[in-house]
Design an enzyme around this catalytic site. Structure first.
Site, PDB file in Angstrom:
ATOM      1  N   ILE A 127       0.854  -1.192   0.000  1.00 17.53           N
ATOM      2  CA  ILE A 127       0.000   0.000   0.000  1.00 17.53           C
ATOM      3  C   ILE A 127       0.894   1.249   0.000  1.00 17.53           C
ATOM      4  O   ILE A 127       1.948   1.263   0.642  1.00 17.53           O
ATOM      5  CB  ILE A 127      -0.934  -0.007   1.242  1.00 17.53           C
ATOM      6  CG1 ILE A 127      -1.996   1.083   1.191  1.00 17.53           C
ATOM      7  CG2 ILE A 127      -0.141   0.136   2.534  1.00 17.53           C
ATOM      8  CD1 ILE A 127      -3.227   0.685   0.485  1.00 17.53           C
TER       9      ILE A 127
ATOM     10  N   GLY B 291       0.544  -5.404   0.393  1.00 12.16           N
ATOM     11  CA  GLY B 291      -0.475  -5.456  -0.656  1.00 12.16           C
ATOM     12  C   GLY B 291      -0.010  -6.227  -1.888  1.00 12.16           C
ATOM     13  O   GLY B 291      -0.830  -6.786  -2.626  1.00 12.16           O
TER      14      GLY B 291
ATOM     15  N   ASP C  44      -0.933  -9.692  -1.195  1.00  8.44           N
ATOM     16  CA  ASP C  44      -2.390  -9.824  -1.400  1.00  8.44           C
ATOM     17  C   ASP C  44      -2.678 -10.064  -2.885  1.00  8.44           C
ATOM     18  O   ASP C  44      -3.505 -10.909  -3.234  1.00  8.44           O
ATOM     19  CB  ASP C  44      -3.124  -8.542  -0.967  1.00  8.44           C
ATOM     20  CG  ASP C  44      -3.112  -8.324   0.543  1.00  8.44           C
ATOM     21  OD1 ASP C  44      -3.419  -9.265   1.276  1.00  8.44           O
ATOM     22  OD2 ASP C  44      -2.789  -7.196   0.969  1.00  8.44           O
TER      23      ASP C  44
ATOM     24  N   GLU D 163       2.150  -6.663   6.928  1.00  3.14           N
ATOM     25  CA  GLU D 163       1.161  -5.818   7.607  1.00  3.14           C
ATOM     26  C   GLU D 163       1.350  -5.707   9.110  1.00  3.14           C
ATOM     27  O   GLU D 163       1.213  -4.631   9.696  1.00  3.14           O
ATOM     28  CB  GLU D 163      -0.260  -6.334   7.305  1.00  3.14           C
ATOM     29  CG  GLU D 163      -0.802  -5.945   5.937  1.00  3.14           C
ATOM     30  CD  GLU D 163      -0.369  -6.847   4.810  1.00  3.14           C
ATOM     31  OE1 GLU D 163       0.589  -7.641   5.002  1.00  3.14           O
ATOM     32  OE2 GLU D 163      -0.973  -6.766   3.727  1.00  3.14           O
TER      33      GLU D 163
ATOM     34  N   ASP E 272      -5.709  -7.333   5.486  1.00  2.00           N
ATOM     35  CA  ASP E 272      -7.160  -7.391   5.254  1.00  2.00           C
ATOM     36  C   ASP E 272      -7.551  -7.428   3.780  1.00  2.00           C
ATOM     37  O   ASP E 272      -8.712  -7.260   3.441  1.00  2.00           O
ATOM     38  CB  ASP E 272      -7.864  -6.215   5.958  1.00  2.00           C
ATOM     39  CG  ASP E 272      -7.286  -4.848   5.583  1.00  2.00           C
ATOM     40  OD1 ASP E 272      -6.422  -4.804   4.693  1.00  2.00           O
ATOM     41  OD2 ASP E 272      -7.692  -3.843   6.189  1.00  2.00           O
TER      42      ASP E 272
HETATM   43  C1  LIG Z   1      -6.520  -0.560   4.620  1.00  2.00           C
HETATM   44  C2  LIG Z   1      -5.155  -1.151   4.469  1.00  2.00           C
HETATM   45  C3  LIG Z   1      -4.997  -1.829   3.189  1.00  2.00           C
HETATM   46  C4  LIG Z   1      -3.877  -2.398   2.775  1.00  2.00           C
HETATM   47  C5  LIG Z   1      -2.702  -2.520   3.572  1.00  2.00           C
HETATM   48  C6  LIG Z   1      -1.558  -3.065   3.095  1.00  2.00           C
HETATM   49  C7  LIG Z   1      -0.388  -3.153   3.967  1.00  2.00           C
HETATM   50  C8  LIG Z   1       0.928  -3.138   3.255  1.00  2.00           C
HETATM   51  O1  LIG Z   1       1.024  -3.057   2.052  1.00  2.00           O
HETATM   52  S1  LIG Z   1       2.276  -3.263   4.279  1.00  2.00           S
HETATM   53  C9  LIG Z   1       3.621  -2.774   3.251  1.00  2.00           C
HETATM   54  C10 LIG Z   1       3.781  -1.277   3.177  1.00  2.00           C
HETATM   55  N1  LIG Z   1       4.988  -0.939   2.454  1.00  2.00           N
HETATM   56  C11 LIG Z   1       6.137  -0.613   3.033  1.00  2.00           C
HETATM   57  O2  LIG Z   1       6.248  -0.551   4.233  1.00  2.00           O
HETATM   58  C12 LIG Z   1       7.290  -0.381   2.092  1.00  2.00           C
HETATM   59  C13 LIG Z   1       8.174   0.773   2.519  1.00  2.00           C
HETATM   60  N2  LIG Z   1       9.267   0.902   1.570  1.00  2.00           N
HETATM   61  C14 LIG Z   1      10.384   0.161   1.631  1.00  2.00           C
HETATM   62  O3  LIG Z   1      10.589  -0.652   2.501  1.00  2.00           O
HETATM   63  C15 LIG Z   1      11.400   0.416   0.549  1.00  2.00           C
HETATM   64  O4  LIG Z   1      11.114   1.617  -0.094  1.00  2.00           O
HETATM   65  C16 LIG Z   1      11.440  -0.711  -0.515  1.00  2.00           C
HETATM   66  C17 LIG Z   1      10.043  -1.015  -1.048  1.00  2.00           C
HETATM   67  C18 LIG Z   1      12.057  -1.963   0.128  1.00  2.00           C
HETATM   68  C19 LIG Z   1      12.312  -0.299  -1.717  1.00  2.00           C
HETATM   69  O5  LIG Z   1      13.601   0.031  -1.276  1.00  2.00           O
HETATM   70  P1  LIG Z   1      14.697   0.616  -2.307  1.00  2.00           P
HETATM   71  O6  LIG Z   1      14.894  -0.292  -3.450  1.00  2.00           O
HETATM   72  O7  LIG Z   1      15.897   0.966  -1.491  1.00  2.00           O
HETATM   73  O8  LIG Z   1      14.031   1.897  -2.884  1.00  2.00           O
HETATM   74  P2  LIG Z   1      13.610   3.221  -2.102  1.00  2.00           P
HETATM   75  O9  LIG Z   1      14.582   4.296  -2.456  1.00  2.00           O
HETATM   76  O10 LIG Z   1      13.379   2.938  -0.664  1.00  2.00           O
HETATM   77  O11 LIG Z   1      12.190   3.488  -2.774  1.00  2.00           O
HETATM   78  C20 LIG Z   1      12.052   4.127  -4.014  1.00  2.00           C
HETATM   79  C21 LIG Z   1      10.936   5.132  -3.908  1.00  2.00           C
HETATM   80  O12 LIG Z   1       9.714   4.404  -3.696  1.00  2.00           O
HETATM   81  C22 LIG Z   1       9.031   4.959  -2.548  1.00  2.00           C
HETATM   82  N3  LIG Z   1       8.236   3.909  -1.912  1.00  2.00           N
HETATM   83  C23 LIG Z   1       8.584   2.639  -1.711  1.00  2.00           C
HETATM   84  N4  LIG Z   1       7.581   1.986  -1.120  1.00  2.00           N
HETATM   85  C24 LIG Z   1       6.599   2.873  -0.934  1.00  2.00           C
HETATM   86  C25 LIG Z   1       5.290   2.777  -0.373  1.00  2.00           C
HETATM   87  N5  LIG Z   1       4.795   1.615   0.097  1.00  2.00           N
HETATM   88  N6  LIG Z   1       4.524   3.869  -0.336  1.00  2.00           N
HETATM   89  C26 LIG Z   1       4.980   5.044  -0.838  1.00  2.00           C
HETATM   90  N7  LIG Z   1       6.210   5.195  -1.402  1.00  2.00           N
HETATM   91  C27 LIG Z   1       6.991   4.116  -1.445  1.00  2.00           C
HETATM   92  C28 LIG Z   1      10.177   5.412  -1.669  1.00  2.00           C
HETATM   93  O13 LIG Z   1       9.722   6.332  -0.708  1.00  2.00           O
HETATM   94  C29 LIG Z   1      11.105   6.040  -2.695  1.00  2.00           C
HETATM   95  O14 LIG Z   1      10.586   7.301  -3.058  1.00  2.00           O
HETATM   96  P3  LIG Z   1      11.504   8.627  -2.988  1.00  2.00           P
HETATM   97  O15 LIG Z   1      10.600   9.744  -3.412  1.00  2.00           O
HETATM   98  O16 LIG Z   1      12.629   8.353  -3.939  1.00  2.00           O
HETATM   99  O17 LIG Z   1      11.968   8.735  -1.578  1.00  2.00           O
END
Ligand SMILES: CC/C=C\C=C\CC(=O)SCCNC(=O)CCNC(=O)[C@H](O)C(C)(C)COP(=O)(O)OP(=O)(O)OC[C@H]1O[C@@H](n2cnc3c(N)ncnc32)[C@H](O)[C@@H]1OP(=O)(O)O
Length: 276
Positions: free
Chosen positions: A69, A126, A129, A149, A157
């Site tokens: 997400i 997600g 999912d 999650e 969910d």
């Molecule tokens: C009602 C609820 C419904 C659904 C719920 C679902 C739950 C989930 O999905 S839980 C998972 C949530 N996601 C995360 O916690 C991921 C967080 N991000 C990371 O851990 C890392 O970014 C990575 C995915 C492992 C990638 O790492 P890397 O290869 O080193 O690249 P980055 O430089 O970190 O990322 C590039 C760029 O993408 C942005 N980004 C990555 N993931 C997300 C995200 N989930 N949401 C928004 N943005 C994301 C990251 O911030 C970077 O952006 P910049 O602008 O360059 O900073």
């Protein structure tokens, strides 16, 4: 082809009836924004209704398949849910939002045509999912997965907790979801989450493309029947599942595809089927 902001549909080979649906926010690691949950089921529905499409490959643009997400979307949803005046109404609104997002993921199962996930890089939250609702899954050696999650203080969910046990077994699903630990492509293969691990993304694209082409060459009625019966049987007793397939085949066995297979075999040629 319709225009979307979070996904893209590509027919890689104009002669093929395999279409690729890309998660297309590579600068955000293909995080799932609110628009995605509207666009994705619409795109699947249009592919399902398109007679030129036999098989859909679900892939991610860029380095990662899907980072779950979008954290900004999650923050805004969670803020929206806080109604200072009426916690009952706020709870009902949250439930509706979750059901809306669930429906987008379930659209994969509702699509009559097979949807094959091809995962590179990250597939978490997600993303799991999504792939759990797909009909087949493949990944590259660099892929890693996490049922993330619980680390965000969320009970998953959008379907992982319901679908994963049938794929990896109840005990493995429980362990992965409670620990949220990262696991590799090779472990995903051992668990049965993916069918094969490819050395690189180009290798996976070629290998998955060949598998998809193979399915696309088969009787479309037999293919959609196999998906419908397997998906429905998962949630039925054995006798209900047998009843369902008997009813299904009582009309589908009348198709021209059976005659074509017999004729092709006698004439020593490959069968050719009409589109759905
Ligand atoms: C009602 C609820 C419904 C659904 C719920 C679902 C739950 C989930 O999905 S839980 C998972 C949530 N996601 C995360 O916690 C991921 C967080 N991000 C990371 O851990 C890392 O970014 C990575 C995915 C492992 C990638 O790492 P890397 O290869 O080193 O690249 P980055 O430089 O970190 O990322 C590039 C760029 O993408 C942005 N980004 C990555 N993931 C997300 C995200 N989930 N949401 C928004 N943005 C994301 C990251 O911030 C970077 O952006 P910049 O602008 O360059 O900073």
């Amino acid at each position: 082809m319709e225009k979307y902001t979070t996904i893209e549909i590509v027919q890689e080979n104009p002669k093929s009836s395999v279409f690729t649906l890309y998660l297309n926010r590579p600068r955000h690691s293909n995080a799932l924004s609110r628009e995605f949950f509207t666009e994705f089921p619409n795109a699947l529905s249009s592919l399902d209704h398109n007679p030129n499409v036999a098989v859909i490959v679900l892939s991610g643009k860029g380095k990662h398949f899907c980072s779950g997400i979008d954290l900004k979307t999650l923050a805004s949803i969670s803020a929206d849910f806080q109604s200072p005046s009426d916690r009952g109404r706020s709870g009902e609104k949250s439930r509706r939002e979750i059901k809306f997002m669930q429906k987008a993921i379930t659209a994969i199962e509702k699509c009559r045509k097979p949807v094959i996930a091809a995962v590179q890089g990250v597939c978490i939250g997600g993303g799991v999912d999504i792939i759990s609702a797909c009909d087949m899954r493949f990944c590259t050696e660099d892929a890693f997965f996490s049922v993330k999650e619980v680390d965000l203080a969320i009970t998953a969910d959008l379907g992982s907790l319901q679908r994963l046990p049938a794929i990896v077994g109840y005990g493995n699903a429980m362990e992965l979801a409670l620990t949220a630990r990262k696991f590799s492509g090779s472990e995903a293969k051992v668990l049965g989450l993916v069918s094969k691990v490819f050395g690189s993304k180009p290798d996976m694209d070629e290998g998955v493309g060949a598998i998809a082409d193979g399915i696309a060459a088969k009787s479309p009625l037999a293919v959609i029947g196999t998906k419908a019966v397997l998906v429905r049987s998962r949630d039925m007793s054995l006798s209900q599942g047998l009843d369902f397939v008997a009813t299904w085949n009582s009309s589908m066995l009348l198709s021209d595809d059976l005659k074509e297979v017999a004729a092709a075999s006698l004439q020593n040629r490959k069968p050719s089927f009409s589109k759905l």
